[in-house]
Design an enzyme around this catalytic site. Structure first.
Site, short mmCIF file in Angstrom:
data_model
loop_
_atom_site.label_atom_id
_atom_site.label_comp_id
_atom_site.label_asym_id
_atom_site.label_seq_id
_atom_site.Cartn_x
_atom_site.Cartn_y
_atom_site.Cartn_z
N CYS A 142 0.84 -1.21 0.00
CA CYS A 142 0.00 0.00 0.00
C CYS A 142 0.86 1.25 0.00
CB CYS A 142 -0.93 -0.03 1.21
SG CYS A 142 -1.85 1.50 1.48
N CYS A 176 -0.16 4.02 2.47
CA CYS A 176 0.17 3.64 3.85
C CYS A 176 1.57 4.14 4.21
CB CYS A 176 0.12 2.13 4.03
SG CYS A 176 -1.52 1.39 3.80
#
Length: 316
Positions: free
Chosen positions: A78, A81
């Site tokens: 991700c 993230c």
């Protein structure tokens, strides 16, 4: 504010907690860490913790009884993230214990990933706030540092307004600090250690001094629930409850499993059904257990109010 549902997400596993702590220390010693590294370096270490399916209850839910915990759901693949994580770690270091950052790799911890989806969250990064065992959806998606900082400030203001968090006292003269209730502190320390027996004794002592202490009553109810569910296999209990709808003790255990997973209304309705369909000692056992579960929530919680009315209808 978002839902006040809370989750005890499985039994407290002190061995797993200790193993996770050792693993985390080893990773930091080797220069590893969370997906984007600890942005605040060593200063953030004591305020950032990696949690797993097995340690979530001890590291997040129990710890949240004494300090708010922000839970960062992330994955290695991700990209956003990796933008949000170092911001959260930096702010956790700046907060210096005002709140704790818990990090969950959803790929390595499928149960927590599934739980996140059950809350209606379909993407990461996602951040939840856990306060006094209550899980509150907080941030969905990455954001600049200024925006994240503002959101955290607004969260704490809302928590104070709703009575979920005590407002920080105004600065006073040196040494002018409010006295800390040593028994309450003892209970909080025991919860942080995962010492359920010690927490139970402290909460009982607080209630002996003041039977109207709502916080102590909720704390004791949560400890008692943790003690009951820690050795249960949730899938087996729920399966047996479906196979034996007339077995009140099995329905009581199933209600514990449901409420420990945050499914409060289902647990209440299960016990209400048991009250309606049973008689004598079984009916009384279901009634008393339902009343004990009400203690997990504030007395003015609308779900408790609704269930109390339903219980009165079932009894009379």
């Amino acid at each position: 504010m978002p839902s006040r549902d809370f989750s005890l997400h499985g039994a407290i596993d002190l061995g797993a907690r200790q193993a996770a702590a050792r693993k985390q220390q080893e990773r930091r010693a080797q220069g590893g860490g969370t997906p984007a590294g600890t942005g605040a370096g060593g200063a953030a270490a004591e305020y950032v913790v990696d949690v797993t399916d097995q340690t979530f209850n001890a590291e997040v839910v129990e710890r949240s009884q004494s300090v708010p915990v922000l839970v960062d759901f992330w994955a290695e693949w991700c990209g956003p993230c990796k933008q949000l994580s170092p911001i959260l770690e930096k702010l956790a270091a700046e907060a210096a214990g005002k709140w704790i950052l818990a990090k969950v790799d959803i790929d390595a911890n499928p149960q927590l990933g599934a739980y996140m989806q059950q809350m209606g969250v379909r993407g990461i990064p996602f951040v939840a706030a856990v306060v006094a065992g209550q899980l509150l959806p907080f941030l969905n998606g990455a954001a600049p540092e200024a925006q994240v900082r503002q959101a955290i400030d607004q969260l704490f203001e809302a928590l104070v307004k709703e009575g979920l968090l005590l407002e920080a006292p105004e600065p006073g003269e040196p040494g002018d600090t409010p006295a800390v209730d040593p028994v309450r502190q003892q209970a909080e320390d025991a919860l942080q250690r995962g010492d359920l027996d010690g927490a139970k004794a402290a909460f009982e002592q607080m209630l002996a001094s003041d039977p109207r202490d709502a916080g102590a009553k909720q704390g004791l109810a949560a400890v008692e629930l943790s003690r009951r569910v820690r050795d249960l296999d949730p899938e087996r209990v729920l399966r047996e409850a479906a196979e034996k709808p007339g077995d009140v003790q099995t329905q009581i255990s199933a209600a514990d499993v449901e409420i420990a997973a945050g499914r409060l209304e289902q647990a209440f309705e299960r016990l209400l059904s048991a009250v309606r369909s049973s008689a004598g000692d079984d009916r009384d056992a279901a009634r008393r257990h339902l009343l004990s579960l009400f203690d997990l929530l504030p007395p003015d919680d609308p779900r408790v109010t609704k269930a109390r009315r339903s219980l009165q209808s079932a009894l009379f």
